[in-house]
Design a protein around this motif. Structure first.
Motif, short mmCIF file in Angstrom:
data_model
loop_
_atom_site.label_atom_id
_atom_site.label_comp_id
_atom_site.label_asym_id
_atom_site.label_seq_id
_atom_site.Cartn_x
_atom_site.Cartn_y
_atom_site.Cartn_z
N VAL A 320 0.86 -1.19 0.00
CA VAL A 320 0.00 0.00 0.00
C VAL A 320 0.90 1.24 0.00
N ASN A 321 0.34 2.37 -0.42
CA ASN A 321 1.12 3.61 -0.40
C ASN A 321 0.73 4.47 0.80
N LYS A 322 1.40 5.61 0.92
CA LYS A 322 1.14 6.49 2.06
C LYS A 322 -0.29 7.01 2.05
N ALA A 323 -0.81 7.31 0.84
CA ALA A 323 -2.16 7.86 0.75
C ALA A 323 -3.20 6.86 1.26
N PHE A 324 -2.92 5.57 1.17
CA PHE A 324 -3.83 4.56 1.70
C PHE A 324 -4.06 4.79 3.19
N GLY A 325 -2.96 4.96 3.93
CA GLY A 325 -3.10 5.20 5.36
C GLY A 325 -3.75 6.53 5.67
N ARG A 326 -3.40 7.55 4.87
CA ARG A 326 -3.97 8.88 5.11
C ARG A 326 -5.47 8.90 4.87
N GLY A 329 -7.00 5.86 7.44
CA GLY A 329 -6.65 5.86 8.86
C GLY A 329 -6.09 4.53 9.33
N LEU A 330 -5.87 3.58 8.42
CA LEU A 330 -5.34 2.27 8.78
C LEU A 330 -3.83 2.28 8.69
N SER A 331 -3.15 1.61 9.62
CA SER A 331 -1.70 1.55 9.63
C SER A 331 -1.25 0.11 9.78
N ASN A 332 0.04 -0.14 9.44
CA ASN A 332 0.62 -1.49 9.53
C ASN A 332 -0.28 -2.51 8.83
#
Length: 626
Positions: A320-326, A329-332
């Motif tokens: 996944v890329n950074k925008a996915f988490g942004r 709101g999901l991490s790891n």
């Protein structure tokens, strides 16, 4: 071998062709050979020629065993040609005057062989330059065979012309020296080598700097040797000796290119194109990694997981890329499965499993919008299949766009409704006005009746005026898209435009924003204005508070005035109800409902009015810092 260290070494070699100790060593060898030539020229000649032949045969062996890895046709042609002109040089050495290998021969035979070898070498080098950076054929399958066949044919023609047909031009005449053909040939060979250097210079980007400089230096000494060979008379003379030393230096630099670099730093020579390709791959990978990490859309590369019946059961996030988490709101998330990372996704959005499974199995890309309930947002998703059983989803958050579109749709419907009602009311008032005007004409003799009718006519005109003012005041309802607005700012703006007198306004709302029609300020204006008009003499304050509730955000607007009778509470939001225009609270409800916000009056008579505004989840947020 590490590409970085190899490149650094290549740059060092490119700046310094040979080291100091090599200069001393070469100078010593040349001096020894000079003294040997003065004592025994035949021994000198044999040593120089055999050393050169040993080097060129070594070069051939290196190139031949690495031919499958050569990046282009240049090194293939040059390397194989070393074998063939080396063979001609070997026969030239054996045929040299005084060797006795070819009885009855004179100095012309070795000179002819020398010219044949140099023509072979120079032309092979020139032809090779046309294949710098590209193979002989597209498939490369027969490149080696083509070069070997061509070199064999040319070498056979030279030997046949010299030994069998005996039609090779004479190059040396005993007692007279070099023939014009031999002298002109040396200059022609030199010109061919100069052309080779010029072409190599134009294509120097295909060589490591050190390799290019060594190749040019080797050919420069070869040219110097050819020039020296144009002016000797006796085959044991000084210029002949000097020409052979120059050629020995040329062979040494070819040795440095093909043997030393080819064996110790093959990535600078044979595998240079491969190393450059690796660099390009790394550069491209870095470029796309930056694009991947900085793209605004979310990106997820996933492996589809099927149950025992072959139905989509889950998927694993591989990348996944950074925008996915942004955006989520999901991490790891890498290495985790969807059912584990996003609880309830199967129950809330079962259609996702069908879509992703279909794309991963059929390979047909799809684009769709979905109400992604686990994260309470609308997503626009483009999904495609890079290989069977895998899928890539690229998505963006379109929640605000969907909200705006839905709000505009509702606003248009409300505007149409308001326009219809307003036209109907104005027409009714005009009908009433015309009726009373008619009655007035009939009662002109009765002043009292006429005055009564005129009063009713004025009321009808006032009603029409209020309708027109209403349409002007709310003509922007739903025209502009909803936006995020700070509640506290809208309350302050509304209070500043009203005559608050000695009424205290207490505002203890959180620092929040709500997503509403741009006319949101009118709502608070109407609510405060309503309190000021009907709160009565006992009212001393208007209080506005906010708190989170199970339904979303609750905003209360309440006063300590007379309150609203229970019989009126259900009607106060109806159009026309009330002692003034009957439009303020009606329009407040319509403005809020555009983005799904509700309003109700929940007070007890005698305890003041209390209006409660409920903002649903997703339509409110903490305000950004100023």
């Amino acid at each position: 071998m590490d590409g970085t260290s190899s490149a650094g070494e290549s740059e060092r070699v490119g700046k310094t062709l040979i080291s100091g100790y090599e200069v001393v060593l070469i100078a010593g060898v040349l001096c020894i050979l000079y003294f040997i030539s003065t004592a025994d020229f035949l021994l000198f000649h044999a040593l120089v020629e055999l050393a050169g032949i040993a080097v060129v045969f070594s070069i051939f062996v290196i190139i031949w065993n690495s031919r499958r890895f050569l990046p282009d046709g240049f090194f293939l042609i040059v390397g194989i040609s070393f074998l063939f002109f080396g063979c001609i040089d070997l026969v030239h050495t054996l045929a040299y005057k005084g060797m006795g290998v070819f009885p009855g021969s004179n100095a012309d035979l070795p000179t002819q062989l020398w010219i044949a070898a140099r023509y072979f070498q120079s032309i092979a080098f020139l032809v090779a330059t046309f294949f710098i950076g590209r193979p002989l054929t597209e498939t490369r399958k027969y490149d080696t065979a083509i070069v070997v066949a061509a070199c064999s044919a040319v070498a056979a023609l030279f030997f046949a012309s010299i030994f069998f047909w005996k039609n090779f031009p004479q190059c040396y005449i005993e007692g007279s020296g070099l023939t014009p053909f031999k002298i002109v040939s040396e200059y022609v060979i030199s010109a061919i080598l100069v052309a080779t250097i010029l072409i190599m210079y134009r294509k120097r980007d295909h060589f490591e700097p050190g390799v290019f400089r060594l190749l040019v230096t080797a050919q420069a000494f070869l040219i110097a040797g050819e020039i020296a060979f144009t002016s000797y008379v006796g085959v044991y003379g000084f210029m002949n000796m000097l020409g052979h030393l120059f050629r020995l230096l040329s062979v040494y630099f070819f040795y440095r290119v093909f043997v030393v670099i080819g064996l110790t730093r093959p990535y600078d020579l044979i595998f240079r194109e491969l190393r450059m390709s690796e660099r390009q791959v790394r550069d491209e990978e870095e470029k796309y990694r930056k694009l991947f990490d900085n793209m605004m859309e979310g990106f997820a590369y996933c492996r589809m997981i099927y149950d025992a019946d072959g139905r989509p059961a889950d998927w694993e996030y591989l990348e996944v890329n950074k925008a996915f988490g942004r955006l989520t709101g999901l991490s790891n998330i890498r290495g985790r499965r969807a059912l584990d990372a996003i609880p309830g996704i199967r129950e809330m959005n079962p259609e996702l499993f069908d879509i992703y499974g279909r794309v991963a199995s059929t390979g047909n890309a799809e684009t769709f919008e979905i109400d992604f309930k686990p994260l309470k947002m609308w997503l626009r998703v483009s999904v495609f299949c890079p290989e069977k059983g895998y899928f890539v989803a690229v998505f963006e958050d379109v929640t605000e766009r969907r909200q705006a579109a839905e709000a505009l749709k509702q606003a248009n419907a409300k505007l149409n409704l308001l326009s219809t009602i307003t036209r109907h009311d104005i027409k009714n008032q005009i009908f009433t006005l015309k009726a009373y005007l008619g009655f007035s004409k009939e009662t002109l003799g009765d002043a009292g009746k006429t005055a009564e009718y005129i009063l009713k006519e004025e009321r009808a005109v006032d009603a029409i005026e209020r309708q027109i003012l209403f349409t002007k005041e709310y003509e922007d309802l739903g025209v502009r898209s909803p936006v995020w607005q700070q509640v506290r700012r809208k309350v302050d703006e509304a209070a500043a435009s009203l005559p608050m007198r000695d009424i205290r306004l207490d505002v203890t709302i959180a620092d929040i924003e709500i997503y509403a029609d741009p006319l949101l300020g009118k709502v608070f204006y109407n609510l405060i204005d309503n309190a000021l008009r009907y709160g009565g003499q006992q009212m001393t304050r208007v209080r506005i508070t906010s708190e989170e509730s199970g339904e979303g955000l609750l905003i209360r607007v309440e006063d300590d005035g007379a309150g609203i009778p229970a019989t009126d509470r259900k009607q106060i939001f109806e159009r026309g109800f009330g002692r003034h225009s009957g439009l303020g609270l009606f329009l407040s409800r319509e403005i809020l409902s555009i983005t799904g916000i509700t309003i109700a009056e929940n007070s007890e008579h005698g305890n003041g009015a209390r209006f409660e505004i409920v903002v649903p989840p997703g339509a409110w947020r903490q305000a950004a810092p100023s």
